[in-house]
Design a protein around this motif. Structure first.
Motif, PDB file in Angstrom:
ATOM      1  N   LEU A   1      38.088  37.157  40.937  1.00  0.00           N
ATOM      2  CA  LEU A   1      39.476  36.734  40.788  1.00  0.00           C
ATOM      3  C   LEU A   1      39.505  35.331  40.194  1.00  0.00           C
ATOM      4  O   LEU A   1      38.820  34.435  40.678  1.00  0.00           O
ATOM      5  N   SER A   2      40.265  35.131  39.152  1.00  0.00           N
ATOM      6  CA  SER A   2      40.311  33.825  38.514  1.00  0.00           C
ATOM      7  C   SER A   2      41.029  32.819  39.413  1.00  0.00           C
ATOM      8  O   SER A   2      42.004  33.142  40.068  1.00  0.00           O
ATOM      9  N   GLY A   3      40.501  31.606  39.431  1.00  0.00           N
ATOM     10  CA  GLY A   3      41.175  30.523  40.141  1.00  0.00           C
ATOM     11  C   GLY A   3      40.756  30.371  41.586  1.00  0.00           C
ATOM     12  O   GLY A   3      40.693  29.271  42.090  1.00  0.00           O
ATOM     13  N   ILE A   4      40.465  31.460  42.291  1.00  0.00           N
ATOM     14  CA  ILE A   4      40.039  31.364  43.692  1.00  0.00           C
ATOM     15  C   ILE A   4      38.843  32.264  43.888  1.00  0.00           C
ATOM     16  O   ILE A   4      38.572  33.161  43.092  1.00  0.00           O
ATOM     17  N   GLY A   5      38.114  32.003  44.955  1.00  0.00           N
ATOM     18  CA  GLY A   5      36.981  32.854  45.258  1.00  0.00           C
ATOM     19  C   GLY A   5      37.450  34.220  45.692  1.00  0.00           C
ATOM     20  O   GLY A   5      38.443  34.357  46.385  1.00  0.00           O
ATOM     21  N   GLY A   6      36.713  35.251  45.296  1.00  0.00           N
ATOM     22  CA  GLY A   6      37.066  36.589  45.755  1.00  0.00           C
ATOM     23  C   GLY A   6      36.724  37.655  44.742  1.00  0.00           C
ATOM     24  O   GLY A   6      36.328  37.382  43.625  1.00  0.00           O
ATOM     25  N   PHE A   7      36.872  38.895  45.158  1.00  0.00           N
ATOM     26  CA  PHE A   7      36.562  40.050  44.333  1.00  0.00           C
ATOM     27  C   PHE A   7      37.837  40.788  43.959  1.00  0.00           C
ATOM     28  O   PHE A   7      38.852  40.695  44.638  1.00  0.00           O
ATOM     29  N   MET A   8      37.732  41.522  42.872  1.00  0.00           N
ATOM     30  CA  MET A   8      38.742  42.525  42.569  1.00  0.00           C
ATOM     31  C   MET A   8      38.001  43.864  42.608  1.00  0.00           C
ATOM     32  O   MET A   8      37.314  44.228  41.657  1.00  0.00           O
ATOM     33  N   VAL A   9      38.064  44.530  43.736  1.00  0.00           N
ATOM     34  CA  VAL A   9      37.286  45.740  43.947  1.00  0.00           C
ATOM     35  C   VAL A   9      38.084  46.941  43.458  1.00  0.00           C
ATOM     36  O   VAL A   9      39.177  47.210  43.956  1.00  0.00           O
ATOM     37  N   GLY A  10      37.531  47.658  42.489  1.00  0.00           N
ATOM     38  CA  GLY A  10      38.219  48.808  41.931  1.00  0.00           C
ATOM     39  C   GLY A  10      38.066  50.043  42.794  1.00  0.00           C
ATOM     40  O   GLY A  10      37.374  50.049  43.814  1.00  0.00           O
ATOM     41  N   SER A  11      38.705  51.114  42.356  1.00  0.00           N
ATOM     42  CA  SER A  11      38.686  52.352  43.135  1.00  0.00           C
ATOM     43  C   SER A  11      37.289  52.947  43.228  1.00  0.00           C
ATOM     44  O   SER A  11      36.927  53.537  44.257  1.00  0.00           O
ATOM     45  N   VAL A  12      36.485  52.789  42.170  1.00  0.00           N
ATOM     46  CA  VAL A  12      35.124  53.327  42.209  1.00  0.00           C
ATOM     47  C   VAL A  12      34.308  52.599  43.272  1.00  0.00           C
ATOM     48  O   VAL A  12      33.647  53.218  44.109  1.00  0.00           O
TER      49      VAL A  12
END
Length: 310
Positions: free
Chosen positions: A120-131
């Motif tokens: 995720l831009s700007g902050i720590g974290g993931f963008m976890v997709g459906s797969v």
């Protein structure tokens, strides 16, 4: 010679789901480092979905053309990893089908399955997709998610000028632990990860009071203190035999009041790896990740290992 060949056939691999994206390349690099640490081979698995029949009839867009081009992804990735990690045994496998189903199946023979996830831009974290979520929910071996841009230096402490450096010690491994049902596989995985990195293990057990305490807890400091001591004592009892098993691993115990997922996300900012569990539920209503693991997957600032257990 024959005996060595039989042993190799039984060796588990560190397996990576590779699709050519920045996040999957970061996952492959992380997996290569972990494979070398464990002394295991690395397997790059590329999954492509066969094109629908009408599209397969179109010039330059058929299934054969797609397969030809996608063969380059694991081949070129493997060549680069061999150069950057001399001596590492790297193999590739190309499979077709629905990616979530194929990767969950590939995990069965793996020591670890490693997947990439967009940061995720700007902050720590993931963008976890459906797969990714589907694989985590169904795999019966540990799955590690690594976000795009993750580098070896990010897992290490700051150097004297305040920059993460691969020349410094590893940051702690963080374990999220439910002391109501502590699982040996989960604990064993976390302790082994900390020992390989020669770093400490930070065990975080977030707790909330039982419903019948909740109303009076905010104003009753004595009650709050008693519950906090009870949780801390229970956590220490769970970890006591593990301290004896792993005397070389420094353990930090934390039992803060509040939502467990939020505390783990906070701890992830100073971690080399976050380890959480997922209870295997063979239910007709489908698999379940759990709210704490779901929160950590989406917001962790460090790679996340999800360890399934009974």
């Amino acid at each position: 010679m024959q005996r060595i060949r039989k042993v190799n056939l039984m060796t588990r691999t560190i397996t990576v789901g590779l699709d050519g994206s920045a996040e999957s390349r970061a996952a492959a690099e992380w997996a290569a480092r972990e494979a070398r640490s464990l002394g295991l081979p690395l397997k790059l698995v590329h999954v492509w979905e066969p094109v629908p029949e009408p599209m397969a009839q179109a010039p330059l867009r058929g299934a054969e053309t797609q397969a030809h081009w996608t063969e380059r992804i694991p081949r070129e990735a493997a060549a680069g990893l061999r150069l950057r990690h001399p001596g590492l045994d790297v193999t590739t496998e190309q499979l077709s089908g629905h990616p979530a189903d194929v990767l969950a199946s590939a995990a069965k023979d793996a020591e670890l399955l490693v997947l990439g996830s967009r940061g995720l831009s700007g902050i720590g974290g993931f963008m976890v997709g459906s797969v990714g979520l589907s694989v985590v929910a169904h795999a019966e071996r540990p799955v590690v998610l690594v976000r795009a841009g993750e580098q070896a230096a990010n897992e290490h402490e700051m150097d004297p000028v305040g920059i993460p450096s691969a020349a410094t010690a590893f940051r702690p491994v963080v374990l999220g632990l439910d002391i109501g049902s502590p699982d040996e596989e989960l604990l064993g995985f976390a302790f082994a990860a900390a020992a390989r990195r020669a770093t400490s293990l930070r065990v975080v057990h977030g707790w909330n009071p039982p419903p019948y305490y909740a109303y009076g807890l905010a104003s009753d400091l004595e009650l709050h203190g008693e519950l906090a001591r009870r949780e801390a004592t229970a956590l220490a009892e769970v970890l006591s035999p593990w301290r004896k098993k792993h005397p070389d691993v420094e353990i930090t115990e934390e039992s803060p009041y509040g939502t467990p997922g939020n505390h783990l996300v906070d701890a992830s900012r100073e971690a080399s790896l976050v380890v959480v569990g997922r209870r295997i539920r063979r239910s007709p209503f489908g698999a379940h990740i759990g709210p704490v693991t779901h929160t950590v997957l989406h917001h962790s600032a460090a790679p996340v290992a999800v360890v399934p257990h009974s």
